[in-house]
Write an enzyme that holds these catalytic residues in place. Structure first.
Site, PDB file in Angstrom:
ATOM      1  N   ASP A 106      -3.860  -3.286  -6.174  1.00  0.00           N
ATOM      2  CA  ASP A 106      -2.708  -3.257  -6.218  1.00  0.00           C
ATOM      3  C   ASP A 106      -1.762  -2.166  -6.858  1.00  0.00           C
ATOM      4  OD1 ASP A 106       0.033  -3.787  -5.781  1.00  0.00           O
ATOM      5  OD2 ASP A 106      -0.175  -5.394  -7.309  1.00  0.00           O
ATOM      6  N   ASP A 321       1.119   2.116  -0.249  1.00  0.00           N
ATOM      7  CA  ASP A 321       0.337   0.626  -0.775  1.00  0.00           C
ATOM      8  C   ASP A 321      -0.920  -0.104  -0.671  1.00  0.00           C
ATOM      9  OD1 ASP A 321       0.530  -1.528  -2.194  1.00  0.00           O
ATOM     10  OD2 ASP A 321       2.403  -2.422  -1.118  1.00  0.00           O
TER      11      ASP A 321
END
Length: 452
Positions: A106, A321
């Site tokens: 992440d 992301d």
């Protein structure tokens, strides 16, 4: 806040689980294996896309119910981290002897954590056993006066039952997911036998989570934060760059890879794995969302048509992301992109065959079985002439059984653009942290580990 304080009081009563700690390991290059969260489940391609689309929709529903982050796909750190999405898992081992964990990669959050025994209130974990810190001879509780403990937004000093002023933490995410436990240090082993000659093991400060609630899946054990903050894995390993390369989520035989420790120049010399030119643009810091990686998006093109959006609107609101699945656009920008595809594809509209979050779909003619219909190129224009022309498979999904073709994009309220991992498949993405530069090149990710 009251619930968090009660949680801390419960944690302080837990028995101590600490040991003395040896020194940190030497530097080197980490090459760790990644798998997609749906790998090995025996799912058909339409079901994989449907699950991905539903995760995107669920995340947006949760955010719309949280007023402080209503218009954002990811929350800034502030009182916690990003939005938990379970897409690609990093496989590492923790402790001595090493025990396997599978952590969601992440780039939108910082803390590294995994579920630990005793597990007071945890999500269901599958085949990988819950990590037991008492079984590791190198596990050590972090004292609450340590800089990494004081830097977290919400921590408390544990009582004697924790082992003399150990650091008890609460870390929550914008989608209301939560981990509560004890900060500790232990040996992290990366890559196993495949990492010979690299950085075999290093001491890492991580969260040993005893209460973990939220959107998690049974094949993961926690999260590996790769954000800009001081708790993230790249920061703790003190690397100047990291990279990842995601194989197609439909490829069940090849593993994706993440690397830490080499310089950006060394990573970009892996020509044997690259299948196209390297493009380079800037990475931008945003004080209001300090953990995220912003990129200067200047525009979007569908075929030869440039979408009419002011550059100033996109340049400061676009993030790249690893945790988000589908690229998300502001609603009006999405509608403009949709209109261009409708105009240029020349096929009749169809109901979404890959999930309710995909509404840009076309009915495939019978002839599509032997001749694929033409689809206009989708290009993201970044600063420095870095035009990211996405391969067809990174934004188009074809379900021939249902006779439907869908463009894999999503819309959300607010101004933020999120470049998701579906659009990053089969692309070597390199984050040069020392110079704030992002580079990317089409690649054979299965060949990348051997080329490094």
């Amino acid at each position: 806040m009251r619930q968090q304080l009660v949680t801390l009081l419960v944690l302080i009563a837990l028995p101590a689980r600490a040991a003395s700690a040896p020194g940190a390991g030497a530097g080197g290059v980490v090459v760790a294996r990644l798998t997609h969260t749906d790998a090995g489940r025996g799912l058909a391609r339409p079901e994989i896309v449907r699950r991905m689309a539903h995760r995107t929709r669920a995340r947006r529903r949760l955010l719309s119910a949280a007023p402080p982050v209503r218009a954002r796909v990811r929350a800034g750190l502030g009182a916690g981290g990003g939005i938990v999405t379970n897409e690609y898992l990093v496989h590492v081992s923790v402790g001595t002897p090493p025990r396997p964990v599978a952590l969601t990669l992440d780039t939108g959050s910082d803390l590294v954590w995994t579920q630990c025994a005793p597990c007071l209130d945890c999500f269901e974990q599958g085949a990988v056993p819950v990590l037991d810190p008492a079984a590791s001879s190198t596990h050590a509780a972090l004292p609450c006066d340590a800089p990494l403990c004081r830097a977290l937004p919400f921590t408390s000093c544990g009582g004697r039952s924790w082992g003399d002023r150990s650091c008890v933490y609460v870390y929550h995410y914008g989608d209301r997911s939560l981990t509560v436990g004890q900060l500790a240090t232990d040996s992290f082993t990366f890559g196993g036998d495949d990492n010979a000659g690299g950085l075999a093991a290093r001491r890492v400060t991580f969260g040993c989570g005893h209460i973990n609630k939220g959107i998690f899946q049974a094949n993961e054990t926690g999260i590996a934060g790769f954000g800009r903050g001081r708790w993230s894995l790249p920061s703790q390993l003190n690397v100047t760059s990291f990279s990842y390369c995601f194989t197609s989520m439909f490829d069940t035989k090849s593993s994706s890879v993440v690397t830490l420790g080499a310089t950006a120049a060394e990573l970009l010399r892996t020509h044997a794995a690259h299948t196209g030119d390297v493009r380079t643009t800037r990475l931008i810091k945003n004080p209001s969302q300090p953990s995220l990686y912003f990129v200067p998006l200047r525009g979007i093109s569908v075929g030869g048509a440039r979408i009419a959006v002011p550059e100033s609107r996109l340049r400061s609101s676009t993030i790249i992301d690893s945790g988000a699945s589908i690229t998300t656009l502001p609603e009006d920008v999405y509608e403009a992109v949709k209109a261009e595809f409708v105009s240029q594809v020349g096929l009749p509209a169809a109901a979404a065959g890959a999930g309710s979050a995909l509404d840009l779909c076309f009915a495939l003619p019978a002839a599509a079985l032997w001749r694929r219909p033409a689809v206009p190129a989708l290009t993201l224009h970044l600063d420095g002439g870095a035009d990211w022309e996405l391969p067809r498979g990174n934004y188009v999904f074809e379900d021939y059984a249902a006779r439907v073709l869908c463009v894999v994009l999503d819309a959300a309220a607010g101004e933020q653009v999120v470049i998701g991992n579906y659009q990053q498949q089969n692309t070597h993405v390199v984050y040069d942290l020392e110079n704030d530069v992002l580079s990317f090149a089409p690649a054979r990710c299965d060949k990348l580990a051997a080329a490094l």
